[in-house]
Write a protein that holds these residues in place. Sequence first.
Motif, PDB file in Angstrom:
ATOM      1  N   ILE A   1       0.675  -1.531   0.020  1.00  0.00           N
ATOM      2  CA  ILE A   1       0.326  -0.415  -0.023  1.00  0.00           C
ATOM      3  C   ILE A   1       1.661   1.578  -0.321  1.00  0.00           C
ATOM      4  N   HIS A   2       1.540   1.271   0.811  1.00  0.00           N
ATOM      5  CA  HIS A   2       3.202   2.458   0.851  1.00  0.00           C
ATOM      6  C   HIS A   2       3.529   2.733  -0.364  1.00  0.00           C
ATOM      7  N   TRP A   3       3.866   1.467  -0.996  1.00  0.00           N
ATOM      8  CA  TRP A   3       4.634   1.322  -2.383  1.00  0.00           C
ATOM      9  C   TRP A   3       3.968   2.271  -3.261  1.00  0.00           C
ATOM     10  N   GLY A   4       2.927   1.858  -3.394  1.00  0.00           N
ATOM     11  CA  GLY A   4       1.832   2.596  -4.643  1.00  0.00           C
ATOM     12  C   GLY A   4       1.657   4.213  -4.250  1.00  0.00           C
ATOM     13  N   ILE A   5       1.866   4.138  -2.921  1.00  0.00           N
ATOM     14  CA  ILE A   5       0.946   6.073  -2.170  1.00  0.00           C
ATOM     15  C   ILE A   5       2.713   6.684  -3.052  1.00  0.00           C
ATOM     16  N   ILE A   6       4.092   6.123  -2.188  1.00  0.00           N
ATOM     17  CA  ILE A   6       5.058   7.044  -2.844  1.00  0.00           C
ATOM     18  C   ILE A   6       5.125   7.498  -4.168  1.00  0.00           C
TER      19      ILE A   6
ATOM     20  N   ASP B   1      15.892  11.048  -1.829  1.00  0.00           N
ATOM     21  CA  ASP B   1      16.891  10.633  -0.476  1.00  0.00           C
ATOM     22  C   ASP B   1      15.609  10.199   0.429  1.00  0.00           C
ATOM     23  N   ARG B   2      14.223  11.003   1.141  1.00  0.00           N
ATOM     24  CA  ARG B   2      13.556  10.931   1.622  1.00  0.00           C
ATOM     25  C   ARG B   2      12.289   9.230   0.660  1.00  0.00           C
ATOM     26  N   SER B   3      11.928   9.063  -0.905  1.00  0.00           N
ATOM     27  CA  SER B   3      11.628   8.543  -1.264  1.00  0.00           C
ATOM     28  C   SER B   3      11.805   6.922  -1.176  1.00  0.00           C
ATOM     29  N   ALA B   4      13.502   7.277  -1.304  1.00  0.00           N
ATOM     30  CA  ALA B   4      14.398   6.157  -1.289  1.00  0.00           C
ATOM     31  C   ALA B   4      14.715   5.264   0.059  1.00  0.00           C
ATOM     32  N   ARG B   5      13.906   5.999   1.492  1.00  0.00           N
ATOM     33  CA  ARG B   5      13.952   5.711   2.744  1.00  0.00           C
ATOM     34  C   ARG B   5      12.773   5.504   2.670  1.00  0.00           C
ATOM     35  N   GLU B   6      11.078   6.073   2.017  1.00  0.00           N
ATOM     36  CA  GLU B   6      10.087   5.159   1.900  1.00  0.00           C
ATOM     37  C   GLU B   6       9.679   4.398   1.378  1.00  0.00           C
ATOM     38  N   LEU B   7      10.632   4.093   0.267  1.00  0.00           N
ATOM     39  CA  LEU B   7      10.356   2.592  -0.601  1.00  0.00           C
ATOM     40  C   LEU B   7      11.326   1.659   0.276  1.00  0.00           C
ATOM     41  N   SER B   8      12.171   1.979   0.731  1.00  0.00           N
ATOM     42  CA  SER B   8      13.447   0.750   1.136  1.00  0.00           C
ATOM     43  C   SER B   8      12.195   0.271   2.995  1.00  0.00           C
ATOM     44  N   ALA B   9      11.215   1.488   3.251  1.00  0.00           N
ATOM     45  CA  ALA B   9      10.511   0.703   4.682  1.00  0.00           C
ATOM     46  C   ALA B   9       9.563   0.178   3.938  1.00  0.00           C
TER      47      ALA B   9
ATOM     48  N   LEU C   1       4.715 -11.693  13.224  1.00  0.00           N
ATOM     49  CA  LEU C   1       4.093 -11.404  12.430  1.00  0.00           C
ATOM     50  C   LEU C   1       3.088 -10.937  13.611  1.00  0.00           C
ATOM     51  N   ALA C   2       2.254 -11.198  14.715  1.00  0.00           N
ATOM     52  CA  ALA C   2       1.617  -9.968  16.388  1.00  0.00           C
ATOM     53  C   ALA C   2       2.425  -8.472  15.699  1.00  0.00           C
ATOM     54  N   ALA C   3       3.069  -8.145  16.265  1.00  0.00           N
ATOM     55  CA  ALA C   3       4.152  -7.257  16.678  1.00  0.00           C
ATOM     56  C   ALA C   3       4.327  -6.610  15.835  1.00  0.00           C
ATOM     57  N   SER C   4       4.605  -7.139  14.060  1.00  0.00           N
ATOM     58  CA  SER C   4       5.072  -6.247  13.099  1.00  0.00           C
ATOM     59  C   SER C   4       3.700  -5.771  12.490  1.00  0.00           C
ATOM     60  N   TYR C   5       2.144  -6.407  12.634  1.00  0.00           N
ATOM     61  CA  TYR C   5       0.793  -5.950  12.312  1.00  0.00           C
ATOM     62  C   TYR C   5       1.042  -4.697  13.129  1.00  0.00           C
ATOM     63  N   LEU C   6       1.139  -4.653  14.815  1.00  0.00           N
ATOM     64  CA  LEU C   6       1.326  -3.243  15.303  1.00  0.00           C
ATOM     65  C   LEU C   6       1.929  -1.936  15.358  1.00  0.00           C
ATOM     66  N   LEU C   7       3.359  -2.827  14.915  1.00  0.00           N
ATOM     67  CA  LEU C   7       4.067  -1.424  14.355  1.00  0.00           C
ATOM     68  C   LEU C   7       4.034  -0.921  13.109  1.00  0.00           C
ATOM     69  N   TRP C   8       2.957  -1.658  11.725  1.00  0.00           N
ATOM     70  CA  TRP C   8       3.052  -1.313  11.021  1.00  0.00           C
ATOM     71  C   TRP C   8       2.097  -0.628  11.098  1.00  0.00           C
ATOM     72  N   TRP C   9       0.728  -0.347  11.562  1.00  0.00           N
ATOM     73  CA  TRP C   9      -0.534   0.027  12.237  1.00  0.00           C
ATOM     74  C   TRP C   9       0.112   1.414  12.855  1.00  0.00           C
ATOM     75  N   TRP C  10       1.173   1.681  13.090  1.00  0.00           N
ATOM     76  CA  TRP C  10       1.755   2.777  14.396  1.00  0.00           C
ATOM     77  C   TRP C  10       2.446   3.588  12.935  1.00  0.00           C
ATOM     78  N   TYR C  11       3.579   2.740  11.896  1.00  0.00           N
ATOM     79  CA  TYR C  11       3.615   3.195  11.238  1.00  0.00           C
ATOM     80  C   TYR C  11       3.162   3.908   9.892  1.00  0.00           C
ATOM     81  N   ASP C  12       1.898   3.165   9.473  1.00  0.00           N
ATOM     82  CA  ASP C  12       0.514   3.796   9.080  1.00  0.00           C
ATOM     83  C   ASP C  12       0.166   4.576   9.082  1.00  0.00           C
ATOM     84  N   ARG C  13       0.257   5.118  10.678  1.00  0.00           N
ATOM     85  CA  ARG C  13       0.065   6.491  10.978  1.00  0.00           C
ATOM     86  C   ARG C  13       0.475   7.260  11.033  1.00  0.00           C
ATOM     87  N   THR C  14       1.549   7.613  10.745  1.00  0.00           N
ATOM     88  CA  THR C  14       2.663   8.845  10.682  1.00  0.00           C
ATOM     89  C   THR C  14       2.091   9.060   8.931  1.00  0.00           C
TER      90      THR C  14
END
Length: 139
Positions: free
Chosen positions: A50-55, A65-73, A96-109
């Motif tokens: 989803i984030h790849w598409g947005i970027i 550089d920011r786009s490169a970091r975001e694509l890498s993330a 997997l559970a922890a990753s969903y929580l962390l990615w949700w946090w990233y999503d919010r930013t």
Amino acid sequence: MEKTASGLGYAGLIPFAALTFAALGSHDISRLLFLFMVYSAVILSFLGGIHWGIIMRTDHDANNDRSARELSACMLPSLVAWIALTLPSLAALSLLAASYLLWWWYDRTVIADDWYQRMRRHLTITVVIAHLIWIIMLV
């Protein structure tokens, strides 16, 4: 688009719920566990996409550089999901559970849309609870 995206997002919970409920009444959950973890890994990978598409849609400056970091993330969910599938079940489910929580946090930013944040909150909480149920079943 919100209605379609939300409908598809919530429909994506069906395999999580169906596999979890099926396991609650089963004596041999190994196949169900395998299917649950693979589906979880696929969906986690999708969240990075989803984030790849947005970027790619919003920032066409290849030298940014920011786009490169975001694509890498954006690759992190796929890599973590793949690594999870190589681990013993309890460790995989926990990662997997922890990753969903962390990615949700990233999503919010990154994504500010209220409807998307509301949907992601509901989906993430439900998915993490399903993972916790599996962990409890295995302990």
